[in-house]
Design a protein around this motif. Structure first.
Motif, PDB file in Angstrom:
ATOM      1  N   ASN A 134      10.101 -55.605  14.587  1.00 50.29           N
ATOM      2  CA  ASN A 134       9.952 -56.351  13.335  1.00 50.29           C
ATOM      3  C   ASN A 134      10.899 -57.556  13.324  1.00 50.29           C
ATOM      4  N   ILE A 135      10.523 -58.573  14.095  1.00 54.04           N
ATOM      5  CA  ILE A 135      11.370 -59.761  14.254  1.00 54.04           C
ATOM      6  C   ILE A 135      11.389 -60.567  12.957  1.00 54.04           C
ATOM      7  N   ASN A 136      12.585 -60.753  12.440  1.00 55.48           N
ATOM      8  CA  ASN A 136      12.793 -61.591  11.251  1.00 55.48           C
ATOM      9  C   ASN A 136      11.928 -61.163  10.061  1.00 55.48           C
ATOM     10  N   GLY A 137      11.695 -59.859   9.951  1.00 56.29           N
ATOM     11  CA  GLY A 137      10.937 -59.319   8.811  1.00 56.29           C
ATOM     12  C   GLY A 137       9.451 -59.595   8.861  1.00 56.29           C
ATOM     13  N   ASP A 140       7.307 -56.715   7.603  1.00 56.39           N
ATOM     14  CA  ASP A 140       7.691 -56.022   6.361  1.00 56.39           C
ATOM     15  C   ASP A 140       6.479 -55.669   5.505  1.00 56.39           C
ATOM     16  N   ASP A 167      14.318 -53.665  14.233  1.00 53.90           N
ATOM     17  CA  ASP A 167      14.350 -55.132  14.213  1.00 53.90           C
ATOM     18  C   ASP A 167      15.168 -55.698  15.361  1.00 53.90           C
ATOM     19  N   THR A 168      15.560 -54.821  16.313  1.00 45.90           N
ATOM     20  CA  THR A 168      16.272 -55.290  17.496  1.00 45.90           C
ATOM     21  C   THR A 168      15.561 -54.799  18.756  1.00 45.90           C
TER      22      THR A 168
END
Length: 193
Positions: A134-137, A140, A167-168
């Motif tokens: 989930n890169i940069n939200g 979401d 997210d990492t």
């Protein structure tokens, strides 16, 4: 995991952080000696992931349907290029060549790949880990929609929990390496794909 299919966009989008992290994912895969399996493009964030893998002496297997195979799209420096008859065959080959799946930002095609491979897992057709990076939200809203599906009784909590999220890059890889698959549904008697 020796190979991971990365489902992602053939566009670069408009968030430079997503582009940067896509490259970092490829770099990390190369450093960990994980073969990239992906849609064979040299464009968009697809191209960035592959570029990072190949620039760092990693292996990249591209899988593309015949009708998309043009010089403008296909990466010409891949370790292996597999050309399929259609989109469905492409997904089957990507499944067969991969030990797990990571979803990073993309559009309808990425959503199609994510939902199909997740449905196959839910039906017990495979037990490979599926991860949302989930890169940069970016995901979401998708995660929120999945929670709504659970709350409204259209998705079992255990099936939602079977998709690992982080997210990492290091976090998602660790969760995928530690993944424990769900038992196969008792009502299903189909053998494999």
């Amino acid at each position: 995991m020796k190979s991971i299919a990365v489902f992602c966009g053939s566009s670069s989008g408009n968030d430079p952080y997503i582009v940067k992290e896509s490259y970092e994912l490829g770099l990390t895969m190369a450093k960990k000696n994980i073969t990239l399996v992906y849609g064979a493009a040299k464009i968009g964030i697809m191209g960035r992931v592959a570029e990072a893998v190949l620039e760092n002496n990693g292996k990249a297997i591209g899988v593309i349907p015949k009708f998309l195979q043009t010089k403008e799209i296909v990466h010409d420096g891949l370790t292996d290029l597999i050309v399929t008859e259609n989109m469905h065959d492409r997904k089957v080959i990507m499944y067969e060549k991969s030990d797990g799946f990571i979803i990073i930002p993309g559009g309808f095609g990425t959503m199609d790949e994510f939902f199909e491979i997740t449905t196959w897992g839910q039906l017990g057709l495979h037990t490979k880990p599926i991860g949302i990076l989930n890169i940069n939200g970016y995901y979401d809203a998708l995660i929120s929609q999945c929670k709504t599906m659970v709350e409204r009784g259209f998705l079992k909590q255990e099936n939602f929990d079977a998709v690992v999220m982080d997210d990492t890059i290091e976090g998602i890889l660790e969760k995928m390496n530690n993944y424990v698959p769900l038992p196969a549904p008792k009502w299903l008697n189909k053998e494999g794909l």
